[in-house]
Design an enzyme around this catalytic site. Structure first.
Site, PDB file in Angstrom:
ATOM      1  N   HIS A  10      52.979  31.955  59.782  1.00 38.77           N
ATOM      2  CA  HIS A  10      52.179  31.658  60.967  1.00 38.77           C
ATOM      3  C   HIS A  10      51.329  30.432  60.657  1.00 38.77           C
ATOM      4  O   HIS A  10      51.448  29.831  59.569  1.00 38.77           O
ATOM      5  CB  HIS A  10      51.333  32.874  61.366  1.00 38.77           C
ATOM      6  CG  HIS A  10      50.544  33.464  60.243  1.00 38.77           C
ATOM      7  ND1 HIS A  10      49.537  32.776  59.597  1.00 38.77           N
ATOM      8  CD2 HIS A  10      50.624  34.664  59.612  1.00 38.77           C
ATOM      9  CE1 HIS A  10      49.005  33.531  58.666  1.00 38.77           C
ATOM     10  NE2 HIS A  10      49.666  34.679  58.630  1.00 38.77           N
ATOM     11  N   HIS A  26      49.608  30.002  57.212  1.00 38.13           N
ATOM     12  CA  HIS A  26      50.439  29.503  56.105  1.00 38.13           C
ATOM     13  C   HIS A  26      50.630  27.991  56.212  1.00 38.13           C
ATOM     14  O   HIS A  26      50.582  27.271  55.204  1.00 38.13           O
ATOM     15  CB  HIS A  26      51.813  30.178  56.128  1.00 38.13           C
ATOM     16  CG  HIS A  26      51.789  31.665  55.942  1.00 38.13           C
ATOM     17  ND1 HIS A  26      52.126  32.544  56.949  1.00 38.13           N
ATOM     18  CD2 HIS A  26      51.466  32.430  54.881  1.00 38.13           C
ATOM     19  CE1 HIS A  26      52.027  33.787  56.502  1.00 38.13           C
ATOM     20  NE2 HIS A  26      51.626  33.752  55.256  1.00 38.13           N
ATOM     21  N   GLU A  38      41.589  31.441  52.160  1.00 37.89           N
ATOM     22  CA  GLU A  38      40.351  32.207  52.016  1.00 37.89           C
ATOM     23  C   GLU A  38      40.460  33.552  52.718  1.00 37.89           C
ATOM     24  O   GLU A  38      39.670  34.458  52.448  1.00 37.89           O
ATOM     25  CB  GLU A  38      39.163  31.405  52.577  1.00 37.89           C
ATOM     26  CG  GLU A  38      38.830  30.188  51.730  1.00 37.89           C
ATOM     27  CD  GLU A  38      37.609  29.439  52.217  1.00 37.89           C
ATOM     28  OE1 GLU A  38      37.106  29.739  53.327  1.00 37.89           O
ATOM     29  OE2 GLU A  38      37.153  28.533  51.489  1.00 37.89           O
ATOM     30  N   MET A  94      44.530  35.343  61.437  1.00 39.04           N
ATOM     31  CA  MET A  94      45.993  35.453  61.550  1.00 39.04           C
ATOM     32  C   MET A  94      46.542  36.193  60.336  1.00 39.04           C
ATOM     33  O   MET A  94      46.092  35.992  59.215  1.00 39.04           O
ATOM     34  CB  MET A  94      46.623  34.066  61.626  1.00 39.04           C
ATOM     35  CG  MET A  94      46.357  33.395  62.946  1.00 39.04           C
ATOM     36  SD  MET A  94      47.354  31.895  63.101  1.00 39.04           S
ATOM     37  CE  MET A  94      46.700  31.283  64.640  1.00 39.04           C
ATOM     38  N   SER A  95      47.519  37.053  60.584  1.00 40.91           N
ATOM     39  CA  SER A  95      48.156  37.814  59.510  1.00 40.91           C
ATOM     40  C   SER A  95      49.553  38.216  59.956  1.00 40.91           C
ATOM     41  O   SER A  95      49.772  38.532  61.130  1.00 40.91           O
ATOM     42  CB  SER A  95      47.334  39.072  59.197  1.00 40.91           C
ATOM     43  OG  SER A  95      48.110  39.993  58.464  1.00 40.91           O
TER      44      SER A  95
HETATM   45  P1  AMP Z   1      50.932  36.085  52.545  1.00 45.49           P
HETATM   46  O1  AMP Z   1      52.224  35.526  53.015  1.00 45.49           O
HETATM   47  O2  AMP Z   1      50.261  36.999  53.512  1.00 45.49           O
HETATM   48  O3  AMP Z   1      51.026  36.646  51.149  1.00 45.49           O
HETATM   49  O4  AMP Z   1      49.931  34.865  52.435  1.00 45.49           O
HETATM   50  C1  AMP Z   1      50.301  33.711  51.720  1.00 45.49           C
HETATM   51  C2  AMP Z   1      49.136  32.768  51.648  1.00 45.49           C
HETATM   52  O5  AMP Z   1      48.721  32.415  52.961  1.00 45.49           O
HETATM   53  C3  AMP Z   1      47.902  33.381  50.946  1.00 45.49           C
HETATM   54  O6  AMP Z   1      47.261  32.374  50.166  1.00 45.49           O
HETATM   55  C4  AMP Z   1      47.059  33.781  52.114  1.00 45.49           C
HETATM   56  O7  AMP Z   1      45.682  33.850  51.810  1.00 45.49           O
HETATM   57  C5  AMP Z   1      47.334  32.662  53.087  1.00 45.49           C
HETATM   58  N1  AMP Z   1      47.006  33.079  54.447  1.00 45.49           N
HETATM   59  C6  AMP Z   1      47.449  34.181  55.103  1.00 45.49           C
HETATM   60  N2  AMP Z   1      46.876  34.273  56.318  1.00 45.49           N
HETATM   61  C7  AMP Z   1      46.032  33.221  56.428  1.00 45.49           C
HETATM   62  C8  AMP Z   1      45.139  32.757  57.451  1.00 45.49           C
HETATM   63  N3  AMP Z   1      44.990  33.408  58.590  1.00 45.49           N
HETATM   64  N4  AMP Z   1      44.434  31.623  57.202  1.00 45.49           N
HETATM   65  C9  AMP Z   1      44.568  30.955  56.035  1.00 45.49           C
HETATM   66  N5  AMP Z   1      45.401  31.343  55.038  1.00 45.49           N
HETATM   67  C10 AMP Z   1      46.110  32.448  55.227  1.00 45.49           C
END
Ligand code: AMP
Length: 275
Positions: A30, A33, A144, A180-181
């Site tokens: 999203h 990333h 963060e 966002m997640s």
């Molecule tokens: P993930 O794919 O959830 O393991 O996240 C991969 C990277 O993207 C990690 O460094 C997360 O902290 C970062 N990330 C995930 N969601 C966000 C967001 N909403 N804003 C900034 N960074 C994010």
């Protein structure tokens, strides 16, 4: 955009690119990333992403097999974002037979997500150490959004003297404030309408604490308000921003950390508190 799926392909791809800025991800990408890649480019680095759903950071009852996977969609987004290199190894490439080394984390991994998800940060630290050894970027970019993970990765790379800069990137939010997640897609429409209250609570608490409100009473009242809105907090804490030890009184640099269950999703967020 070069897609590497084996260490040999990765090695060949690295040869043709300048210094890399790596954004490690688990896919289901999203705008949060993509902000990591934009930060890499802003530092004059060739933007690189890894996509690897890391089994060792999921507990036995967590969502490893159900974690959202969308390879075609992810690659299209990375291509459009100007990503130079995508590293997407298979599990057997990352963890070949005979592997006997795990990075064990204490310090910033000890509290908060640590006890709720036993072994999680050891899995994160181990896979990040491997990714840094494989890709060998000049800098690696972490959101963060996962504040505790960011501190764990900083500590791990410092402790192991890894020659890489760890760069934080501010949390990217929906218009209503929800961070966002990849897992937000599992919220029902009703839960999605409730979810912005989580970040709103953090902002209220941060403002109250900055204005001198007592720490414990303010946190306890906010936990009660989250429960009244239908969220089940695992923790809502004021911590030292790097060690993540709890603070009984506000002292800079301080961070609010929070996790709460909302339906099938664990919301995770954090906010700096001016001291
Ligand atoms: P993930 O794919 O959830 O393991 O996240 C991969 C990277 O993207 C990690 O460094 C997360 O902290 C970062 N990330 C995930 N969601 C966000 C967001 N909403 N804003 C900034 N960074 C994010």
């Amino acid at each position: 955009m070069i897609i590497a799926r084996t260490l040999n392909e990765l090695e060949a791809a690295r040869a043709g690119l300048g210094p890399l800025g790596l954004a490690p991800t688990m896919g289901a990408l999203h705008a949060g990333h993509l902000a990591l890649l934009a930060a890499a480019r802003a530092q004059g680095l060739a933007p690189a992403a890894s996509i690897f759903v890391n089994p060792t950071q999921f507990g036995p009852n967590e969502d490893f097999s159900r974690y959202p996977r969308d390879e075609a969609g992810d690659l299209a987004k990375l291509e459009a974002a100007g990503c130079a290199l995508v590293w997407m190894p298979a599990v057997a490439e990352m963890y070949p037979p005979g592997g006997a080394t795990v990075v064990h984390m204490d310090g910033p991994a000890r509290l908060w997500e640590g006890p709720v998800r036993p072994g999680h940060f050891d899995g994160v630290a181990t896979v990040v150490a491997k990714l840094l050894g494989q890709v060998r970027p000049a800098a690696a970019f972490f959101g963060e959004k996962d504040w505790q993970q960011l501190q764990v990765v900083r500590r791990m790379t410092a402790d192991l003297h890894l020659p890489v800069r760890i760069e934080p990137v501010p949390t990217v939010r929906e218009a209503d404030g929800l961070a966002m997640s990849s897992r937000n897609r599992y919220l029902s429409p009703e839960e999605r309408a409730t979810a912005p209250g989580f970040y709103a609570a953090l902002r209220e608490v941060a403002a109250d604490l900055a204005a001198g409100a007592p720490v414990e009473a303010t946190l306890a009242a906010a936990r009660d308000r989250l429960i009244a809105q239908g969220m089940l907090p695992d923790y809502l804490a004021l911590v030292q921003a790097e060690t993540l030890e709890p603070l009984a009184v506000l002292q800079a640099p301080a961070r609010l950390l929070a996790a709460a269950r909302l339906g099938p999703v664990r919301l995770l967020d954090n906010l700096g508190v001016p001291g």
